[in-house]
Design a protein around this motif. Structure first.
Motif, short mmCIF file in Angstrom:
data_model
loop_
_atom_site.label_atom_id
_atom_site.label_comp_id
_atom_site.label_asym_id
_atom_site.label_seq_id
_atom_site.Cartn_x
_atom_site.Cartn_y
_atom_site.Cartn_z
N THR A 226 0.84 -1.19 0.00
CA THR A 226 0.00 0.00 0.00
C THR A 226 0.87 1.24 0.00
O THR A 226 2.09 1.16 0.22
N PRO A 227 0.31 2.44 -0.23
CA PRO A 227 1.12 3.66 -0.16
C PRO A 227 1.85 3.80 1.17
O PRO A 227 3.01 4.26 1.20
N ALA A 228 1.22 3.42 2.27
CA ALA A 228 1.88 3.51 3.57
C ALA A 228 3.08 2.57 3.64
O ALA A 228 4.14 2.92 4.17
N VAL A 229 2.91 1.35 3.10
CA VAL A 229 4.01 0.39 3.09
C VAL A 229 5.15 0.90 2.22
O VAL A 229 6.33 0.84 2.60
N LYS A 230 4.81 1.44 1.06
CA LYS A 230 5.85 1.93 0.16
C LYS A 230 6.60 3.12 0.76
O LYS A 230 7.81 3.28 0.55
N ALA A 231 5.90 3.94 1.52
CA ALA A 231 6.55 5.07 2.17
C ALA A 231 7.59 4.59 3.19
O ALA A 231 8.68 5.15 3.29
N ILE A 232 7.25 3.56 3.93
CA ILE A 232 8.19 3.03 4.89
C ILE A 232 9.35 2.34 4.18
O ILE A 232 10.52 2.46 4.59
N GLN A 233 9.06 1.62 3.09
CA GLN A 233 10.14 1.02 2.30
C GLN A 233 11.11 2.09 1.80
O GLN A 233 12.33 1.90 1.84
N ALA A 234 10.56 3.20 1.35
CA ALA A 234 11.41 4.29 0.87
C ALA A 234 12.27 4.86 2.00
O ALA A 234 13.47 5.12 1.83
N ARG A 235 11.66 5.02 3.17
CA ARG A 235 12.39 5.59 4.31
C ARG A 235 13.49 4.64 4.80
O ARG A 235 14.54 5.09 5.25
N LYS A 236 13.24 3.33 4.68
CA LYS A 236 14.21 2.37 5.20
C LYS A 236 15.11 1.77 4.12
O LYS A 236 15.93 0.91 4.40
N GLY A 237 14.95 2.24 2.87
CA GLY A 237 15.92 1.90 1.83
C GLY A 237 15.63 0.68 0.98
O GLY A 237 16.50 0.28 0.19
N SER A 238 14.45 0.09 1.07
CA SER A 238 14.17 -1.11 0.28
C SER A 238 13.23 -0.85 -0.90
O SER A 238 12.95 -1.76 -1.68
N ARG A 239 12.74 0.38 -1.05
CA ARG A 239 11.72 0.66 -2.08
C ARG A 239 12.26 0.42 -3.48
O ARG A 239 11.55 -0.10 -4.35
N GLU A 240 13.51 0.81 -3.74
CA GLU A 240 14.06 0.66 -5.08
C GLU A 240 14.10 -0.81 -5.49
O GLU A 240 13.71 -1.16 -6.61
N ALA A 241 14.55 -1.67 -4.56
CA ALA A 241 14.63 -3.09 -4.87
C ALA A 241 13.24 -3.67 -5.11
O ALA A 241 13.03 -4.42 -6.07
N TYR A 242 12.27 -3.31 -4.26
CA TYR A 242 10.92 -3.84 -4.44
C TYR A 242 10.23 -3.22 -5.65
O TYR A 242 9.35 -3.84 -6.25
N GLY A 243 10.64 -2.02 -6.02
CA GLY A 243 10.12 -1.43 -7.25
C GLY A 243 10.51 -2.25 -8.46
O GLY A 243 9.70 -2.43 -9.39
N ARG A 244 11.72 -2.78 -8.46
CA ARG A 244 12.15 -3.63 -9.57
C ARG A 244 11.37 -4.94 -9.58
O ARG A 244 11.02 -5.45 -10.65
N VAL A 245 11.08 -5.46 -8.40
CA VAL A 245 10.26 -6.67 -8.31
C VAL A 245 8.88 -6.42 -8.89
O VAL A 245 8.32 -7.25 -9.62
#
Length: 209
Positions: free
Chosen positions: A14-33
């Motif tokens: 969700t947007p909330a999950v993606k915001a936390i992923q971005a803050r903690k540095g994993s969003r880019e990797a999961y974006g590729r997934v």
């Protein structure tokens, strides 16, 4: 109201999950997934995995979001594939609390979590579920033959997305029936080897002595 998702993984990310992923540095990797795409249909690997499963956890939530998780068990393969996006199982009579059915009557969102402790594998399946009552033909088709339980209804699960997890931190456990079969096979092999040794040495086997 149906939520429109850009990616199948949006059902979980969700947007909330993606915001936390971005803050903690994993969003880019999961974006590729997400670009590669989460699976939305049963493939051969998932079909084989479910055919060997005799247990899973089924999660629902009330209209106000109160979660509930219930265990479901049966003979291997009791969670059956109806088509590439639909699973179903016979829902056995139990303690008559009807928490799952009550939740699904006001909130169809549901989740299936399947663990394979022996091989340290797990599968997560998001979707929507509904209860089907008074459909004898469907119930008979889903009820495992010879299983001592009384089917009360059927739960049909429509897959939105599914994914697997790494085996990290999964404890390895084995079903008692599988352990008993392995021990029986071992004991039989030992008896065969003892008989061969006795034949070669001309001695009686322990059972004959």
């Amino acid at each position: 109201m149906t939520t429109v998702h850009t990616y199948a993984s949006d059902v979980a990310f969700t947007p909330a999950v993606k915001a936390i992923q971005a803050r903690k540095g994993s969003r880019e990797a999961y974006g590729r997934v997400e670009q590669r795409g989460w699976r939305t249909e049963v493939d051969e690997n998932l079909e084989a995995f479910l055919a060997d499963a005799n247990s899973f956890y089924f999660s629902t939530a009330s209209a106000d979001g109160q979660p509930y998780i219930q265990h479901r068990g049966g003979p291997k393969g009791f969670l059956k594939m109806q088509d590439k996006q639909t699973l179903a199982f016979a829902d056995y009579a139990g303690n008559q609390q009807y928490l799952t059915q009550g939740n699904l009557s006001e909130n169809p969102k549901a989740y299936i979590f399947v663990m394979d402790y022996a091989h340290r594998r797990r599968v997560k399946i998001w979707g929507e579920a509904r209860v089907v009552e008074d459909d004898d033909a469907l119930t008979d088709a889903l009820m495992p033959k010879g299983y001592r339980a009384r089917p009360e209804q059927v739960i049909v699960f429509k897959i939105a997305a599914w994914d697997t997890n790494c085996p990290q931190h999964i404890p390895q456990k084995f079903d008692a029936a599988d352990v008993a079969a392995a021990l029986a096979a071992r004991d039989q092999r030992i008896a065969e080897l003892e008989a061969q040794v006795a034949a070669l040495t001309g001695q009686a086997t322990p059972a004959e002595g």
